[in-house]
Structures are given as C-alpha cells and as structure tokens.
Scaffold this motif. Structure first.
Motif, mmCIF file in Angstrom:
data_model
loop_
_atom_site.group_PDB
_atom_site.id
_atom_site.type_symbol
_atom_site.label_atom_id
_atom_site.label_comp_id
_atom_site.label_asym_id
_atom_site.label_seq_id
_atom_site.Cartn_x
_atom_site.Cartn_y
_atom_site.Cartn_z
ATOM 1 N N PHE A 20 0.762 -1.255 0.148
ATOM 2 C CA PHE A 20 -0.090 0.045 0.030
ATOM 3 C C PHE A 20 0.907 1.045 0.079
ATOM 4 C CE2 PHE A 20 -2.545 -3.358 1.822
ATOM 5 C CZ PHE A 20 -3.659 -3.358 0.868
ATOM 6 N N ALA A 21 1.151 1.710 -1.361
ATOM 7 C CA ALA A 21 2.181 2.699 -1.502
ATOM 8 C C ALA A 21 1.806 4.085 -1.382
ATOM 9 C CB ALA A 21 2.855 2.574 -2.907
ATOM 10 N N PRO A 22 2.003 4.949 -0.365
ATOM 11 C CA PRO A 22 1.854 6.326 -0.091
ATOM 12 C C PRO A 22 2.551 6.999 -1.134
ATOM 13 C CG PRO A 22 3.113 5.566 1.922
ATOM 14 C CD PRO A 22 2.908 4.610 0.810
ATOM 15 N N ASN A 23 1.766 8.142 -1.895
ATOM 16 C CA ASN A 23 2.177 8.749 -3.095
ATOM 17 C C ASN A 23 3.119 10.036 -2.218
ATOM 18 O OD1 ASN A 23 0.317 10.502 -2.650
ATOM 19 N ND2 ASN A 23 -0.859 10.005 -4.399
ATOM 20 N N THR A 82 7.193 -0.902 6.876
ATOM 21 C CA THR A 82 6.942 -2.409 6.823
ATOM 22 C C THR A 82 5.302 -2.490 7.211
ATOM 23 O OG1 THR A 82 7.872 -2.824 9.102
ATOM 24 C CG2 THR A 82 9.284 -3.563 6.975
ATOM 25 N N TYR A 83 4.720 -1.705 7.886
ATOM 26 C CA TYR A 83 3.354 -1.455 7.967
ATOM 27 C C TYR A 83 2.707 -1.333 6.575
ATOM 28 C CZ TYR A 83 -0.726 -0.090 10.733
ATOM 29 O OH TYR A 83 -2.017 -0.019 11.461
ATOM 30 N N HIS A 84 3.214 -0.888 5.687
ATOM 31 C CA HIS A 84 2.672 -0.771 4.384
ATOM 32 C C HIS A 84 2.727 -1.973 3.472
ATOM 33 C CE1 HIS A 84 3.182 3.484 5.770
ATOM 34 N NE2 HIS A 84 2.165 3.844 4.935
ATOM 35 N N VAL A 85 3.395 -3.177 3.920
ATOM 36 C CA VAL A 85 3.755 -4.146 3.131
ATOM 37 C C VAL A 85 2.819 -5.511 3.628
ATOM 38 C CG1 VAL A 85 5.590 -5.787 2.368
ATOM 39 C CG2 VAL A 85 5.829 -3.188 2.792
ATOM 40 N N VAL A 86 2.445 -6.110 2.940
ATOM 41 C CA VAL A 86 1.557 -7.424 3.386
ATOM 42 C C VAL A 86 2.339 -8.598 2.367
ATOM 43 C CG1 VAL A 86 -0.717 -8.692 3.296
ATOM 44 C CG2 VAL A 86 -0.500 -6.147 3.682
ATOM 45 N N PRO A 87 2.816 -9.736 3.010
ATOM 46 C CA PRO A 87 3.309 -10.752 2.568
ATOM 47 C C PRO A 87 2.151 -11.420 1.563
ATOM 48 C CG PRO A 87 3.391 -11.282 4.883
ATOM 49 C CD PRO A 87 2.514 -9.770 4.742
ATOM 50 N N LYS A 115 -11.247 -8.106 5.503
ATOM 51 C CA LYS A 115 -11.464 -7.021 6.642
ATOM 52 C C LYS A 115 -10.326 -6.439 7.264
ATOM 53 C CE LYS A 115 -16.135 -7.332 6.268
ATOM 54 N NZ LYS A 115 -16.574 -6.552 5.336
ATOM 55 N N THR A 116 -9.303 -7.463 7.227
ATOM 56 C CA THR A 116 -7.935 -6.951 7.899
ATOM 57 C C THR A 116 -6.791 -7.600 6.879
ATOM 58 O OG1 THR A 116 -7.831 -8.836 9.499
ATOM 59 C CG2 THR A 116 -8.799 -6.825 10.226
ATOM 60 N N ALA A 117 -5.661 -7.237 7.111
ATOM 61 C CA ALA A 117 -4.573 -7.884 6.466
ATOM 62 C C ALA A 117 -3.384 -7.698 7.611
ATOM 63 C CB ALA A 117 -4.306 -7.026 5.152
ATOM 64 N N GLN A 118 -2.317 -8.868 7.534
ATOM 65 C CA GLN A 118 -1.339 -8.655 8.536
ATOM 66 C C GLN A 118 -0.040 -8.437 7.831
ATOM 67 O OE1 GLN A 118 -1.761 -10.167 11.631
ATOM 68 N NE2 GLN A 118 0.272 -9.714 12.282
ATOM 69 N N THR A 119 0.590 -7.536 8.259
ATOM 70 C CA THR A 119 1.650 -6.651 7.639
ATOM 71 C C THR A 119 3.062 -7.236 7.815
ATOM 72 O OG1 THR A 119 2.240 -4.907 9.494
ATOM 73 C CG2 THR A 119 0.521 -4.423 7.753
ATOM 74 N N ASN A 173 5.363 -6.220 9.384
ATOM 75 C CA ASN A 173 5.893 -5.485 10.756
ATOM 76 C C ASN A 173 5.288 -6.215 11.735
ATOM 77 O OD1 ASN A 173 3.564 -4.239 11.691
ATOM 78 N ND2 ASN A 173 4.853 -2.056 11.738
ATOM 79 N N GLY A 174 4.153 -7.263 11.506
ATOM 80 C CA GLY A 174 3.427 -7.924 12.569
ATOM 81 C C GLY A 174 2.076 -7.236 12.905
ATOM 82 N N ALA A 175 1.869 -5.892 12.606
ATOM 83 C CA ALA A 175 0.731 -5.344 13.040
ATOM 84 C C ALA A 175 -0.359 -5.575 11.732
ATOM 85 C CB ALA A 175 1.053 -3.948 13.001
ATOM 86 N N GLU A 176 -1.609 -5.342 12.053
ATOM 87 C CA GLU A 176 -2.678 -5.670 11.360
ATOM 88 C C GLU A 176 -3.105 -4.380 10.718
ATOM 89 O OE1 GLU A 176 -5.645 -9.047 12.224
ATOM 90 O OE2 GLU A 176 -6.722 -7.230 12.749
ATOM 91 N N LEU A 177 -3.759 -4.205 9.339
ATOM 92 C CA LEU A 177 -4.183 -3.296 8.970
ATOM 93 C C LEU A 177 -5.746 -3.508 8.772
ATOM 94 C CD1 LEU A 177 -2.122 -2.721 5.762
ATOM 95 C CD2 LEU A 177 -2.164 -1.264 7.667
ATOM 96 N N ARG A 178 -6.603 -2.542 8.868
ATOM 97 C CA ARG A 178 -8.176 -2.555 8.851
ATOM 98 C C ARG A 178 -8.193 -2.170 7.555
ATOM 99 N NH1 ARG A 178 -7.291 1.092 12.421
ATOM 100 N NH2 ARG A 178 -8.422 2.660 11.164
#
Length: 133
Positions: free
Chosen positions: A39-42, A69-74, A86-90, A92-97
């Motif tokens: 999820f790439a911020p411009n 690494t909070y922007h990257v999902v394997p 609904k969520t994605a594990q990044t 860095n180990g944290a979850e995105l909503r």
C-alpha cells in the motif's frame, strides 16, 4: 515488467517513498522475489507529514523501517482480493483494517490507484502514510 522498487521509480510520484525505502535499508527486500502487496503512499501523502518530522524519520532507520513495513503485506493481493478482506497482517506484525463500504480504505488511507502489477507483487497507491500504533 519491473520489481516494486523499480516500478515506484519508473511510475513517478513516489520520490519520497523510494528515498524512505532506501534510507531504511529496505530496497533490497522489496526488490526480492516476494511476492508482496504494498500500500504505497504517493508524494502527496508524504507531504501531509510536517517537514521536520519527515526529516527526523529519514534519520531514524528503525522507526522508518517500522512505518514502511506497516505498508507491506506478504503475498500478492489484487484489488479484487483486497475487496474481500477485513484485515491484513503486515510484514511488521501489525494488522491493517480494510473498509470497502465507500471505495477501499486501509486504516485512514484511501486507495486511489489499485493494481500496479510488478514482477514481485502488486502496489496499491494510497493517499495517506499509514502509522503503526
């Protein structure tokens, strides 16, 4: 077709993201086979961060790495896949909503351009830098 880092350079509008990825020492990782969903911020997303805070972040490799690494999902998740999540594990180990009730939002960021396909994954352009808690 190019890898994630090369694509970010070629597409344009990701100067700050590329600089941050290089400063954090993540360019090699994001050039590896992956696959990754980014999820790439411009540049406009990074411009929302006050200049001094951004300069401080670029000097703090550990914190910068945590944020990036909070922007990257394997794995490779195209927009159609993200729409079902609904969520994605990044990385860095944290979850995105993920909220698809009005377009696609990842936490507080809106996906403004989905499905930029790369050799090692896919990028979805977002309008806000995601900050891990």
């Amino acid at each position: 077709m190019r890898n994630i880092v090369e694509t970010a350079i070629d597409v344009g509008g990701f100067t700050t993201l590329v600089k941050a990825v290089q400063a954090a020492g993540l360019a090699e990782t994001l050039s590896s086979p992956g696959p990754f969903t980014v999820f790439a911020p411009n540049d406009a997303a990074f411009a929302k961060i006050p200049a001094q805070q951004m300069q401080d972040l670029l000097k703090d490799k550990k914190q910068l790495g945590r944020i990036l690494t909070y922007h990257v999902v394997p794995g490779k998740y195209m927009a159609a896949d993200v729409m079902k999540m609904k969520t994605a594990q990044t990385v860095n180990g944290a979850e995105l909503r993920i909220d698809t009730s009005d377009g696609v939002r990842v936490n507080d960021a809106r996906v403004i351009k989905p499905d930029i396909v790369c050799t090692n994954g896919v990028c979805h352009v977002i309008d806000t830098v995601l900050m891990p808690k």
